[in-house]
Design a protein around this motif. Structure first.
Motif, PDB file in Angstrom:
ATOM      1  N   HIS A 532     -14.322 -13.924   5.539  1.00  0.00           N
ATOM      2  CA  HIS A 532     -15.159 -14.280   4.401  1.00  0.00           C
ATOM      3  C   HIS A 532     -14.552 -13.697   3.123  1.00  0.00           C
ATOM      4  O   HIS A 532     -13.830 -12.697   3.157  1.00  0.00           O
ATOM      5  CB  HIS A 532     -16.583 -13.759   4.570  1.00  0.00           C
ATOM      6  CG  HIS A 532     -17.349 -14.434   5.675  1.00  0.00           C
ATOM      7  ND1 HIS A 532     -17.039 -14.241   7.006  1.00  0.00           N
ATOM      8  CD2 HIS A 532     -18.402 -15.288   5.635  1.00  0.00           C
ATOM      9  CE1 HIS A 532     -17.877 -14.953   7.749  1.00  0.00           C
ATOM     10  NE2 HIS A 532     -18.707 -15.596   6.948  1.00  0.00           N
ATOM     11  N   TYR A 533     -14.865 -14.314   2.005  1.00  0.00           N
ATOM     12  CA  TYR A 533     -14.439 -13.817   0.708  1.00  0.00           C
ATOM     13  C   TYR A 533     -15.661 -13.671  -0.189  1.00  0.00           C
ATOM     14  O   TYR A 533     -16.725 -14.231   0.072  1.00  0.00           O
ATOM     15  CB  TYR A 533     -13.423 -14.765   0.062  1.00  0.00           C
ATOM     16  CG  TYR A 533     -13.981 -16.114  -0.321  1.00  0.00           C
ATOM     17  CD1 TYR A 533     -14.473 -16.363  -1.604  1.00  0.00           C
ATOM     18  CD2 TYR A 533     -14.011 -17.157   0.602  1.00  0.00           C
ATOM     19  CE1 TYR A 533     -14.995 -17.591  -1.959  1.00  0.00           C
ATOM     20  CE2 TYR A 533     -14.524 -18.399   0.254  1.00  0.00           C
ATOM     21  CZ  TYR A 533     -15.020 -18.613  -1.015  1.00  0.00           C
ATOM     22  OH  TYR A 533     -15.528 -19.821  -1.359  1.00  0.00           O
ATOM     23  N   VAL A 535     -17.676 -14.141  -3.625  1.00  0.00           N
ATOM     24  CA  VAL A 535     -17.767 -15.070  -4.745  1.00  0.00           C
ATOM     25  C   VAL A 535     -17.771 -14.273  -6.043  1.00  0.00           C
ATOM     26  O   VAL A 535     -18.447 -13.239  -6.163  1.00  0.00           O
ATOM     27  CB  VAL A 535     -19.037 -15.937  -4.625  1.00  0.00           C
ATOM     28  CG1 VAL A 535     -19.138 -16.898  -5.797  1.00  0.00           C
ATOM     29  CG2 VAL A 535     -19.031 -16.683  -3.305  1.00  0.00           C
ATOM     30  N   CYS A 541     -20.929 -13.358   0.006  1.00  0.00           N
ATOM     31  CA  CYS A 541     -19.777 -13.618   0.860  1.00  0.00           C
ATOM     32  C   CYS A 541     -19.849 -15.044   1.408  1.00  0.00           C
ATOM     33  O   CYS A 541     -20.908 -15.491   1.853  1.00  0.00           O
ATOM     34  CB  CYS A 541     -19.712 -12.617   2.009  1.00  0.00           C
ATOM     35  SG  CYS A 541     -19.459 -10.910   1.463  1.00  0.00           S
ATOM     36  N   LYS A 542     -18.721 -15.737   1.365  1.00  0.00           N
ATOM     37  CA  LYS A 542     -18.611 -17.074   1.924  1.00  0.00           C
ATOM     38  C   LYS A 542     -17.470 -17.114   2.917  1.00  0.00           C
ATOM     39  O   LYS A 542     -16.502 -16.365   2.803  1.00  0.00           O
ATOM     40  CB  LYS A 542     -18.388 -18.116   0.814  1.00  0.00           C
ATOM     41  CG  LYS A 542     -19.635 -18.453   0.020  1.00  0.00           C
ATOM     42  CD  LYS A 542     -19.411 -19.667  -0.869  1.00  0.00           C
ATOM     43  CE  LYS A 542     -20.696 -20.069  -1.584  1.00  0.00           C
ATOM     44  NZ  LYS A 542     -20.495 -21.282  -2.422  1.00  0.00           N
ATOM     45  N   CYS A 544     -14.225 -18.440   4.874  1.00  0.00           N
ATOM     46  CA  CYS A 544     -12.980 -19.118   4.542  1.00  0.00           C
ATOM     47  C   CYS A 544     -12.780 -20.295   5.491  1.00  0.00           C
ATOM     48  O   CYS A 544     -13.350 -20.338   6.583  1.00  0.00           O
ATOM     49  CB  CYS A 544     -11.801 -18.150   4.677  1.00  0.00           C
ATOM     50  SG  CYS A 544     -11.676 -16.940   3.351  1.00  0.00           S
ATOM     51  N   THR A 548      -7.288 -19.389   8.355  1.00  0.00           N
ATOM     52  CA  THR A 548      -6.873 -18.763   7.105  1.00  0.00           C
ATOM     53  C   THR A 548      -7.092 -17.266   7.217  1.00  0.00           C
ATOM     54  O   THR A 548      -7.836 -16.789   8.069  1.00  0.00           O
ATOM     55  CB  THR A 548      -7.659 -19.305   5.902  1.00  0.00           C
ATOM     56  OG1 THR A 548      -9.053 -19.066   6.119  1.00  0.00           O
ATOM     57  CG2 THR A 548      -7.406 -20.787   5.707  1.00  0.00           C
ATOM     58  N   GLY A 557     -13.032 -14.460  -4.799  1.00  0.00           N
ATOM     59  CA  GLY A 557     -12.742 -15.824  -5.204  1.00  0.00           C
ATOM     60  C   GLY A 557     -12.169 -16.649  -4.067  1.00  0.00           C
ATOM     61  O   GLY A 557     -11.680 -16.132  -3.060  1.00  0.00           O
ATOM     62  N   GLU A 558     -12.232 -17.961  -4.246  1.00  0.00           N
ATOM     63  CA  GLU A 558     -11.764 -18.859  -3.191  1.00  0.00           C
ATOM     64  C   GLU A 558     -10.267 -18.747  -2.980  1.00  0.00           C
ATOM     65  O   GLU A 558      -9.762 -19.069  -1.898  1.00  0.00           O
ATOM     66  CB  GLU A 558     -12.138 -20.291  -3.558  1.00  0.00           C
ATOM     67  CG  GLU A 558     -11.966 -21.276  -2.422  1.00  0.00           C
ATOM     68  CD  GLU A 558     -12.508 -22.655  -2.779  1.00  0.00           C
ATOM     69  OE1 GLU A 558     -12.420 -23.549  -1.939  1.00  0.00           O
ATOM     70  OE2 GLU A 558     -13.039 -22.799  -3.901  1.00  0.00           O
ATOM     71  N   CYS A 561      -8.555 -16.915   0.181  1.00  0.00           N
ATOM     72  CA  CYS A 561      -8.296 -17.522   1.492  1.00  0.00           C
ATOM     73  C   CYS A 561      -6.928 -18.190   1.457  1.00  0.00           C
ATOM     74  O   CYS A 561      -6.697 -19.105   0.661  1.00  0.00           O
ATOM     75  CB  CYS A 561      -9.373 -18.531   1.847  1.00  0.00           C
ATOM     76  SG  CYS A 561     -11.037 -17.817   1.914  1.00  0.00           S
TER      77      CYS A 561
END
Length: 913
Positions: A532-533, A535, A541-542, A544, A548, A557-558, A561
């Protein structure tokens, strides 16, 4: 004047009668001297002892001894006295000691009428004080040292209206450095000064000059405890000063009397005070005990019990000097009253036993229970103390009373609170202390950070620290030094709270959002789950995309990934891409090539050709490579064993600069946390470092090309580019060529062929050989030779000839039979045609329906009617055609059997036929 002083002041003497005393002559070039008797009166010149050989000039006595001039032997000092051996000390100032000279000088040239004869240093019992008028007071002492020594003294210099200096002159009147002769101001307590002395004659000067306005009060400079080391010997012992004693012979110093005892000058024991009197340690007399007041006791809290209660405990301030029996005295309150325990300090939690323990790393607390910091935040570590039920474990308190040491004494009563913390230099540190009459010190350099005098109200103070070091904070409180100490015994300093931020190993009372920038190693930020990364700007956390990994240098940030390269998969932590050392490559022919690099998975090392510096120092670059492997594989490691840091670099590839002569190396990180990508025409290992530099904006990267060579037996045949002998031309991109057997594809059945031998004696062998040139290694091995049974050529040849012969005879017989039948039919047909007289579709009348008995097919043809010439020609042509058809049928059967026989021969077991 100085020479006279040296002769009169430096020759040690002892008087054995009222008429004379002994002295040593000056040492000669051989270090020898004589002991002579010197009359005490000028008119006595007879009856003196003869001169005798004296001790060597290097002779000296030990501590606690003195030199007896009569016997010229060292003897122990008697009880109640002491000796420093090779040093002298002056700690009694009831009068000016022998050898000291003081005088006052007028430094104002215009006012010549000023009388400064009485402006001298004045003995005050425990110390000697300077003048307070506008004259210059000088105190001097001459000493001859047989070896290098020191002079030390305590001074109290509170008023900057006085210029106070100390300097030393030798026998040639040369003074010490002027920059070190000025003494620093000591505003609130006694200070110590120490100066190195050279061997030979030294004259010590203390000089004070007052510059002040008319009528203003000036505080004098005070001196005490002057000690000089480096003299050859002492010829007498010094009496212990009042308040001290020496119980044994040969004492090097006098011990202070304990509290509630006293002693006189030269005492061997200390005497106990009466019950209604008291004395502080080192006192020369006892004082009446005053009545106890509320200021003579204090209370403390006991540790919290299992019920969360604490008890108030009252205690007398030690040492107790007050009396409870005097009229108007207060009694000590009863102890044991229970109160509810206050909460723990922030960052701590209450255990089952009602004690306070720090929260674990990554947790925070307001003093009750610990909670974990949410994702995307980090604990604000430090120490915050605002509840003082018990003294924190990393703090201590000590009380210093008036005590004596070797050559100094600490006066006054001091309460110290010490806090030790290790700080991080990357952030600013603040300390808030709310106090009354508090002094702060830095323990390492003893510099005063801040101080408060007199009475102050509750206030806050902040101190900024910008260094990465272990620091000790000390708060010191000292009551006013006066003869009537009890007058100020109720003075206190209160610290309400202490807050230190950014402490390594500290606790947290709150959490804050992580900085949206590069995450440094060792950060306390709670990271996002693996894969996860974070935002930007939200801390959310989102996940990936699949396959990746998250960049360690920018997990925000995106763009954090990064897609794994071909033939690689991300690890469980989603921090890097790994290869299992297996690779499949499709070819134009359709048959895929399989590679297995597992034999190259272990860390391999090699070095470049020797290099030379401008000064001719030989060195070379050493590289360690880790090509591929599973998640638990060992990374390439380079260690710096030159500097004290001992930095260790781990990654796919690391570089070391090695100096063979000293066997030392310094590591440079080439790829740490990079990704491994296997692709390209053959095999290409691309590894990129996340550490960027000014020269390498995109970080350092490395490309490893593997070349298939089955003939190479060495495992680690790694070469550098010929045009870049250091492995790189720009310092950012490195290239390596790895030639190995294991770089070849795995062998399959497409890489070998079979050879079948002739059938010999019923046995046929099949052999398998590699196709050349060989471009594979490992994989499938060559099959073993096959042996099978077969039939020889002679048998099949005989069988074929016999079968062909039988078929030919049968063919000829059948052909003859059909030929004969055809002739008969032809005859009858011809006969009928001739009898038809040329008419189409009209047959003559037959005499019989068949060949009669006895009729021969060879009989002459009998025509019932006579044909024309044209009819005969046409009948002949039909006969010829019919005969040709019979020949065609014969040839067809002949060719059929011929082809059958040839096919049989070609399909015999032996292909060599």
């Amino acid at each position: 004047v100085f020479m006279t002083c040296f002769r009169g002041c430096h020759i040690n003497k002892i008087t054995f009668s009222s008429d004379y005393h002994f002295e040593y002559t000056e040492c000669d070039a051989l270090g020898s001297r004589w002991r002579v008797a010197v009359p005490n009166k000028a008119d006595i010149c007879t009856g003196l002892p003869d001169p005798v050989k004296g001790t060597q000039c290097t002779f000296s006595c030990s501590e606690g001894e003195y030199l007896n001039m009569q016997s010229q032997q060292c003897q122990k000092c008697a009880a109640g006295t002491y000796s420093l051996g090779t040093g002298v000390a002056f700690d009694e100032w009831d009068s000016l000691p022998s050898g000291f000279v003081t005088q006052g000088v007028n430094t104002n040239g215009e006012d010549v009428a000023t009388d400064c004869s009485n402006s001298t240093w004045t003995p005050k019992g425990d110390y000697i004080a300077s003048n307070t008028d506008e004259c210059t007071a000088t105190l001097s002492y001459a000493v001859s040292l047989k070896k290098p020594g020191t002079v030390s003294f305590d001074y109290f210099y509170p008023d900057n209206s006085i210029y106070f200096e100390f300097f030393v002159q030798n026998d040639q009147c040369q003074s010490t450095d002027s920059q070190s002769r000025w003494i620093k101001i000591s505003e609130s307590s006694w200070s110590k000064h120490r100066v190195e002395l050279n061997s030979g004659n030294n004259v010590l000067y203390w000089r004070a000059t007052t510059y002040t306005l008319l009528g203003s009060a000036v505080k004098p400079v005070m001196l005490r405890n002057i000690a000089i080391s480096g003299v050859a010997y002492t010829s007498e012992c010094f009496h212990c000063k009042p308040g001290t004693h020496s119980a044994k012979q040969g004492s090097a110093r006098c011990a202070p009397c304990p509290a509630d005892t006293f002693s006189n000058k030269g005492a061997t024991v200390c005497h106990q005070c009466d019950r209604d009197k008291y004395a502080e340690a080192g006192s020369a007399s006892c004082k009446p005990r005053p009545a106890c007041t509320n200021s003579d006791f204090f209370y403390t809290h006991t540790p919290c019990d299992s019920e969360g209660k604490t008890q108030l405990m009252y205690k007398w301030i030690e040492p107790k000097i007050c009396s409870e029996t005097v009229k108007g005295a207060v009694k000590l309150p009863a102890s044991g009253d229970k109160q509810t325990c206050p909460p723990c300090n922030p960052g701590f939690f209450v255990t089952n036993s009602s004690t306070c323990e720090p929260c674990d790393k990554g947790f925070y607390s307001n003093g009750t229970a610990c909670s974990e910091c949410p994702v995307g935040s980090e604990p604000v570590v430090g120490f915050e103390y605002k509840w003082w039920n018990t003294m924190p474990k990393n703090m201590r308190s000590a009380v210093f009373r008036r005590e004596f040491s070797d050559s100094q004494q600490i006066t006054g009563e001091t309460q110290r609170f010490t806090r030790i913390a290790q700080l991080n230099s990357q952030k600013y540190e603040h300390i808030w202390s709310e106090c009354i009459s508090l002094q702060g010190y830095n323990q390492w350099n003893n510099d005063v950070v801040e101080q408060w005098r007199g009475t102050s109200r509750k206030q806050s103070y902040s101190y900024l620290i910008q260094s990465n070091s272990t620091t000790s904070f000390t708060w010191t409180f000292q009551r006013t030094e006066e003869f009537n100490m009890r007058k100020y015994s109720a003075d206190v300093a209160k610290i309400y709270s202490i807050h230190i931020t950014n402490v390594l190993g500290g606790v947290a009372s709150q959490c804050r959002h992580c900085a949206l920038s590069s995450t440094k190693a060792g950060s306390a930020c709670v990271p996002c789950p693996p894969g996860h990364y974070m935002v930007n700007g939200t801390g959310v956390c989102k996940s990936c995309p699949p396959n990746t990994f998250v960049r360690a240098d920018q997990p925000v940030g995106e763009a954090a990934c990064v897609q794994c390269g071909p033939n690689t998969e991300t690890n469980k932590a989603h921090t890097a891409c790994l290869s299992d050392c297996a690779l499949d490559v499709e070819t134009a022919g359709g048959a895929p090539l399989h590679y297995d690099f597992s034999p190259l998975a272990n860390v391999s090392g090699f070095h470049s050709s020797p290099r030379f510096t401008n000064k001719g120092l030989r060195y070379f670059h050493s590289f360690n490579l880790g090509l591929c492997g599973k998640e638990v594989r060992m990374l390439a490691t380079c260690v710096d064993n030159v500097t004290e840091s001992g930095r260790e670099v781990r990654g796919y590839i690391c570089q070391s600069t090695v100096v063979p002569s000293d066997i030392r190396s310094q590591s440079v990180n080439m790829s740490q946390g990079g990704s491994l990508v296997l692709y390209c025409r053959h095999v290409c290992n691309v590894s990129r470092s996340s550490e960027t530099t000014q020269a390498c904006k995109q970080g350092r990267s490395a490309a490893i090309r593997l070349r298939c060579n089955p003939t190479v037996t060495t495992k680690d045949l790694i070469m550098l580019p010929s045009n870049c002998s250091e492995g790189t031309c720009d310092g950012c991109t490195f290239h390596f060529l790895w030639e190995s057997q294991h770089a070849c594809p795995l062998c399959t059945k497409n890489h070998y062929r079979e050879i079948v031998s002739a059938c010999i004696q019923g046995i046929q062998r099949t052999t398998y050989v590699w196709q050349q040139p060989l471009q594979c290694y490992g994989g499938e091995s060559l099959p073993a030779q096959k042996v099978s049974a077969c039939v020889t050529l002679d048998f099949w040849l005989k069988f074929g000839v016999s079968t062909g012969t039988v078929a030919a005879v049968l063919l000829v017989t059948i052909s003859c039979y059909f030929w004969k039948k055809t002739r008969k039919l032809q005859y009858k047909y011809s006969k009928l045609m001739m009898n038809s007289r040329g008419k189409e579709c009209e047959l003559p009348t037959a005499d019989s329906c068949a060949i009669m008995e006895g009729e021969d097919a060879e009989d002459d043809i009998m025509y019932l009617s006579k044909r024309s010439v044209f009819s005969k020609i046409r009948s002949y042509s039909r006969e010829v055609i019919h005969t040709h058809n019979c020949e065609c049928i014969f040839l067809f059967f002949f060719h059929f059997f011929a082809y059958f026989f040839s096919f049989f021969l070609l399909n015999l077991p032996s292909r060599s036929v």
